[in-house]
Scaffold this motif. Structure first.
Motif, PDB file in Angstrom:
ATOM      1  N   VAL A 209      -4.721   6.777  -1.664  1.00 29.91           N
ATOM      2  CA  VAL A 209      -4.373   5.414  -1.237  1.00 29.91           C
ATOM      3  C   VAL A 209      -4.255   4.542  -2.480  1.00 29.91           C
ATOM      4  O   VAL A 209      -5.158   4.520  -3.317  1.00 29.91           O
ATOM      5  CB  VAL A 209      -5.435   4.829  -0.282  1.00 29.91           C
TER       6      VAL A 209
ATOM      7  N   ILE B  31      -4.912   4.741   8.862  1.00 31.23           N
ATOM      8  CA  ILE B  31      -4.829   3.721   7.816  1.00 31.23           C
ATOM      9  C   ILE B  31      -3.568   2.878   7.994  1.00 31.23           C
ATOM     10  O   ILE B  31      -3.619   1.638   7.967  1.00 31.23           O
ATOM     11  CB  ILE B  31      -4.853   4.379   6.423  1.00 31.23           C
TER      12      ILE B  31
ATOM     13  N   TRP C 268      -3.542   0.602  -3.644  1.00 28.19           N
ATOM     14  CA  TRP C 268      -3.517  -0.799  -3.199  1.00 28.19           C
ATOM     15  C   TRP C 268      -2.990  -1.643  -4.361  1.00 28.19           C
ATOM     16  O   TRP C 268      -3.609  -1.711  -5.422  1.00 28.19           O
ATOM     17  CB  TRP C 268      -4.921  -1.244  -2.802  1.00 28.19           C
TER      18      TRP C 268
ATOM     19  N   VAL D 101       0.837  -1.196   0.000  1.00 22.96           N
ATOM     20  CA  VAL D 101       0.000   0.000   0.000  1.00 22.96           C
ATOM     21  C   VAL D 101       0.872   1.248   0.000  1.00 22.96           C
ATOM     22  O   VAL D 101       1.829   1.353   0.771  1.00 22.96           O
ATOM     23  CB  VAL D 101      -0.942   0.014   1.222  1.00 22.96           C
TER      24      VAL D 101
ATOM     25  N   LEU E 191       0.696   5.383   0.499  1.00 20.02           N
ATOM     26  CA  LEU E 191      -0.058   6.536   0.971  1.00 20.02           C
ATOM     27  C   LEU E 191       0.642   7.773   0.440  1.00 20.02           C
ATOM     28  O   LEU E 191       1.821   7.989   0.703  1.00 20.02           O
ATOM     29  CB  LEU E 191      -0.116   6.552   2.501  1.00 20.02           C
TER      30      LEU E 191
ATOM     31  N   LEU F  59      -9.495   3.429   2.187  1.00 20.37           N
ATOM     32  CA  LEU F  59      -8.852   2.113   2.106  1.00 20.37           C
ATOM     33  C   LEU F  59      -9.757   1.107   1.402  1.00 20.37           C
ATOM     34  O   LEU F  59      -9.317   0.384   0.497  1.00 20.37           O
ATOM     35  CB  LEU F  59      -8.494   1.621   3.509  1.00 20.37           C
TER      36      LEU F  59
ATOM     37  N   ARG G 162      -4.287   9.424   7.696  1.00 18.73           N
ATOM     38  CA  ARG G 162      -3.103   8.732   7.176  1.00 18.73           C
ATOM     39  C   ARG G 162      -2.544   7.764   8.206  1.00 18.73           C
ATOM     40  O   ARG G 162      -2.250   6.607   7.909  1.00 18.73           O
ATOM     41  CB  ARG G 162      -2.059   9.781   6.788  1.00 18.73           C
TER      42      ARG G 162
END
Length: 368
Positions: free
Chosen positions: A35, A68, A37, A7, A9, A104, A65
């Motif tokens: 975000v 997550i 993924w 992931v 950010l 997310l 942030r």
């Protein structure tokens, strides 16, 4: 944490095409958290609606942030084959924080759908290819300035205009716009919680202007006050800030506080909860529309997918790209005959401009 995904950010800072003013403040630069993924099969992107400061939403960008990275990711990673539905269920263990959860979950969903070559529209159960849209007009410096701005949007083909209102800026601007553009313009107003029930007489005066709806006149918690307004105004009451989940929507409907609902996916925790609210409202005969929070191409594409569902019968706040950004981090969306096309392709259909994305990035980290 599972090695099957990673992931990123990323914080970006993007100038708006012009200052946007509401009863809660002014904004000329949009700073937001993205975000990303990434799996062995596909990658998905989402954006978090949290601002740098808690002016409109209670969550802050930096706190979202950290939540997550330090709480939500370890939680969903307990299942090495995590999908969006699984993440949605797992994150219920954490109270509140819908903006972080939505970002997310939406990134996971985008990646999942792209891996299966499925559009979000198909996944959610939508059918429309074109979405009827409107434009939101902030509080202007003068009535003349307001008329000039609305004229631009009417000329561009927006079938519906939403005026931001606040005490002292309500009946006069509505009257001026209705007089200038006539009864054919679909017109609604948004108070962003700026009034109280003591303002009943002022709000009742808006009935004279044939508005589609009056959006969130009172504080989010005051459902009984909204129900009282609904009984005393001809203009339908629409709730926005009050709607944070399917449960809150059900309560508002039961109390008679909402004749229309604005569904903001970020506020309710993501597109799966947004679909559940849509389904509830459809069953109850409550019209819905999709609200916006100055999204980039990432969020705009996803909102168009959501608004393709059958219950979205009112024009949504999904304006053309140039309404908010001179240049966006993804493809541009244009209005044509009052509609914007739902993007084709898997997932949200967002196509990123990676070079421009890099140029507006101010911070990034990989959470493995």
């Amino acid at each position: 944490m599972s090695s099957q995904f990673k992931v990123e950010l990323r914080t970006v800072r993007m100038p708006l095409a012009g200052e946007f003013r509401t009863s809660r403040g002014r904004e000329s630069v949009r700073e937001m958290l993205l975000v990303r993924w990434v799996t062995d099969h596909a990658e998905g992107w989402a954006e978090c609606a949290a601002d740098a400061d808690p002016v409109y939403f209670p969550e802050r960008l930096e706190s979202a942030r950290r939540l997550i990275a330090e709480v939500l990711l370890p939680l969903v990673a307990k299942n090495p084959e995590v999908d969006a539905a699984g993440a949605h269920g797992a994150m219920k263990a954490v109270p509140g924080n819908p903006l972080a959860k939505a970002a997310l979950e939406s990134a996971i969903l985008d990646s999942e759908l792209r891996a299966h070559d499925m559009s979000m529209k198909s996944y959610l159960g939508g059918s429309r290819d074109k979405i009827s849209v409107g434009v939101s007009v902030g509080i202007a410096e003068s009535l003349a300035a307001l008329i000039r701005e609305v004229e631009v949007y009417v000329t561009e083909g927006y079938p519906r205009v939403k005026l931001k209102i606040a005490p002292g800026w309500d009946v006069d601007p509505v009257r001026a716009v209705r007089k200038e553009f006539g009864d054919d313009l679909l017109l609604q107003v948004d108070a962003n919680q700026a009034y109280t029930t003591a303002d009943m007489n002022t709000l009742r005066r808006l009935d004279a202007y044939d508005l589609l709806l009056l959006e969130q006149p009172l504080t989010a918690e005051d459902l009984s006050g909204h129900a009282r307004l609904a009984r005393n105004l001809r203009t339908p009451i629409c709730l926005d800030e009050s709607i944070t989940s399917c449960a809150s929507a059900a309560t508002a409907i039961q109390m008679g506080a909402a004749q229309i609902i604005n569904i903001k996916p970020a506020r309710v925790g993501g597109y799966l909860e947004a679909r559940a609210i849509h389904d509830l409202c459809l069953a109850q005969g409550i019209p819905v529309w999709c609200g916006g929070v100055l999204e980039t191409a990432i969020g705009r594409a996803a909102n168009l997918q959501l608004a393709s569902l059958p219950g979205f019968t009112l024009p949504s706040d999904i304006s053309a790209t140039k309404r908010y950004y001179v240049k966006d981090i993804g493809q541009e969306f244009d209005i044509e005959l009052g509609t914007i096309n739902v993007p084709e392709g898997p997932g949200t259909g967002a196509v990123l401009d990676l070079d421009y994305l890099e140029s507006v990035t101010v911070d990034q980290e990989w959470v493995l």
